[in-house]
Motif scaffolding. Sequence first.
Motif, PDB file in Angstrom:
ATOM      1  N   LYS A  74      44.338  42.156  65.999  1.00 58.56           N
ATOM      2  CA  LYS A  74      45.173  42.923  65.080  1.00 58.56           C
ATOM      3  C   LYS A  74      46.562  42.295  64.983  1.00 58.56           C
ATOM      4  N   VAL A  75      47.242  42.583  63.869  1.00 57.04           N
ATOM      5  CA  VAL A  75      48.626  42.158  63.677  1.00 57.04           C
ATOM      6  C   VAL A  75      49.528  43.167  64.375  1.00 57.04           C
ATOM      7  N   THR A  76      50.416  42.697  65.236  1.00 54.84           N
ATOM      8  CA  THR A  76      51.319  43.581  65.965  1.00 54.84           C
ATOM      9  C   THR A  76      52.766  43.484  65.500  1.00 54.84           C
ATOM     10  N   ARG A  77      53.100  42.378  64.824  1.00 53.91           N
ATOM     11  CA  ARG A  77      54.481  42.215  64.387  1.00 53.91           C
ATOM     12  C   ARG A  77      54.558  41.177  63.280  1.00 53.91           C
ATOM     13  N   VAL A  78      55.419  41.408  62.306  1.00 55.43           N
ATOM     14  CA  VAL A  78      55.681  40.443  61.242  1.00 55.43           C
ATOM     15  C   VAL A  78      57.182  40.209  61.206  1.00 55.43           C
ATOM     16  N   GLU A  79      57.601  38.960  61.458  1.00 52.83           N
ATOM     17  CA  GLU A  79      59.023  38.660  61.590  1.00 52.83           C
ATOM     18  C   GLU A  79      59.434  37.566  60.603  1.00 52.83           C
ATOM     19  N   PRO A  80      60.135  37.936  59.524  1.00 59.50           N
ATOM     20  CA  PRO A  80      60.633  36.926  58.576  1.00 59.50           C
ATOM     21  C   PRO A  80      62.016  36.420  58.990  1.00 59.50           C
ATOM     22  N   THR A  81      62.293  35.162  58.684  1.00 62.67           N
ATOM     23  CA  THR A  81      63.621  34.597  58.889  1.00 62.67           C
ATOM     24  C   THR A  81      64.057  33.896  57.608  1.00 62.67           C
ATOM     25  N   ARG A  82      65.342  33.927  57.341  1.00 63.39           N
ATOM     26  CA  ARG A  82      65.876  33.310  56.122  1.00 63.39           C
ATOM     27  C   ARG A  82      66.178  31.829  56.311  1.00 63.39           C
ATOM     28  N   LYS A  83      66.723  31.466  57.464  1.00 64.08           N
ATOM     29  CA  LYS A  83      67.062  30.073  57.736  1.00 64.08           C
ATOM     30  C   LYS A  83      66.523  29.674  59.107  1.00 64.08           C
ATOM     31  N   PRO A  84      65.429  28.926  59.154  1.00 61.80           N
ATOM     32  CA  PRO A  84      64.626  28.465  58.023  1.00 61.80           C
ATOM     33  C   PRO A  84      63.819  29.625  57.433  1.00 61.80           C
ATOM     34  N   LYS A  85      63.336  29.453  56.202  1.00 63.60           N
ATOM     35  CA  LYS A  85      62.609  30.509  55.521  1.00 63.60           C
ATOM     36  C   LYS A  85      61.163  30.503  56.037  1.00 63.60           C
ATOM     37  N   GLU A  86      60.940  31.282  57.092  1.00 58.51           N
ATOM     38  CA  GLU A  86      59.632  31.316  57.746  1.00 58.51           C
ATOM     39  C   GLU A  86      59.188  32.760  57.985  1.00 58.51           C
ATOM     40  N   LEU A  87      57.884  32.915  58.060  1.00 56.35           N
ATOM     41  CA  LEU A  87      57.280  34.214  58.361  1.00 56.35           C
ATOM     42  C   LEU A  87      56.355  34.025  59.551  1.00 56.35           C
ATOM     43  N   ARG A  88      56.641  34.728  60.641  1.00 55.24           N
ATOM     44  CA  ARG A  88      55.836  34.602  61.854  1.00 55.24           C
ATOM     45  C   ARG A  88      55.069  35.914  62.049  1.00 55.24           C
ATOM     46  N   VAL A  89      53.748  35.784  62.093  1.00 57.78           N
ATOM     47  CA  VAL A  89      52.861  36.940  62.215  1.00 57.78           C
ATOM     48  C   VAL A  89      52.261  36.944  63.615  1.00 57.78           C
ATOM     49  N   GLU A  90      52.650  37.945  64.417  1.00 63.65           N
ATOM     50  CA  GLU A  90      52.166  38.045  65.800  1.00 63.65           C
ATOM     51  C   GLU A  90      50.806  38.747  65.823  1.00 63.65           C
ATOM     52  N   LEU A  91      49.863  38.159  66.555  1.00 63.19           N
ATOM     53  CA  LEU A  91      48.518  38.708  66.692  1.00 63.19           C
ATOM     54  C   LEU A  91      48.230  39.048  68.142  1.00 63.19           C
ATOM     55  N   GLN A  92      47.306  39.981  68.341  1.00 62.66           N
ATOM     56  CA  GLN A  92      46.924  40.377  69.700  1.00 62.66           C
ATOM     57  C   GLN A  92      45.451  40.730  69.735  1.00 62.66           C
ATOM     58  N   ARG A  93      44.787  40.357  70.818  1.00 57.72           N
ATOM     59  CA  ARG A  93      43.389  40.744  71.008  1.00 57.72           C
ATOM     60  C   ARG A  93      43.336  42.167  71.524  1.00 57.72           C
ATOM     61  N   THR A  94      42.499  42.982  70.909  1.00 60.19           N
ATOM     62  CA  THR A  94      42.427  44.404  71.272  1.00 60.19           C
ATOM     63  C   THR A  94      41.300  44.721  72.242  1.00 60.19           C
ATOM     64  N   GLY A  95      40.502  43.711  72.599  1.00 54.33           N
ATOM     65  CA  GLY A  95      39.390  43.969  73.520  1.00 54.33           C
ATOM     66  C   GLY A  95      38.089  44.126  72.779  1.00 54.33           C
TER      67      GLY A  95
END
Length: 220
Positions: free
Chosen positions: A18-39
């Motif tokens: 599942k997705v646990t966190r979505v973190e956008p940044t402007r400089k640099p313009k990146e989107l980091r999507v954190e995933l986790q195993r739920t079992g």
Amino acid sequence: MAGRDWLDAVLDLGPEWKVTRVEPTRKPKELRVELQRTGGSPLRCPHCGEACPGYDTRRREWRNLDAWGYKTFLVCNVPRVQCPEHGVVTIQVPWAEGSSRYTALYEAEVIGWLKEASVKAVAGRMRLSWNAVDGIMQRAVARGLARRKTEAVRRLSVDETSFRRRHQYVTVVSNPETGNVLHVAPGRGKDVLMAFYEGLGEKYRAAVESVSMDMWAPYI
């Protein structure tokens, strides 16, 4: 869908991630999507498929297709298992192959563009190095060869692409019915194509019904 459920569905993570966190940044313009195993199902060795006890986790990230103009990455602490036969190994995740640093969706996009443009052009469009594009291409070839061992191919499509200012060429053979890349070899011309064809083996050569080519004259 509520919350991040829609993103789980878009990424096709399956029921155990599942997705646990979505973190956008402007400089640099990146989107980091954190995933986790739920079992759920037991952890398994990626080589033999046996259920194994967990050992630890390793943080990994994969380049994914850009989203909303952001350079996008999937990030996850991936479990490792202790396999009696293969030792401590990282489990297989559903969105990427082996040790690749790119998601399957991203690699499919690169392969799609390689059918239309040179390695250099694709590298520029996807914001990758030439070596990164070549690595994605080689993994696609390996997958195609593995599929070819179990499935006869009725139709073949042959094309060439150039790189390094069109002074070097590679020949690409694919299955037009599925889009799967079956073979990539340096060079162009009749000898390159015949080496692939002879390597198919009698059984698979007999299954080929047609070959389409967008090539230069020496292939004919």
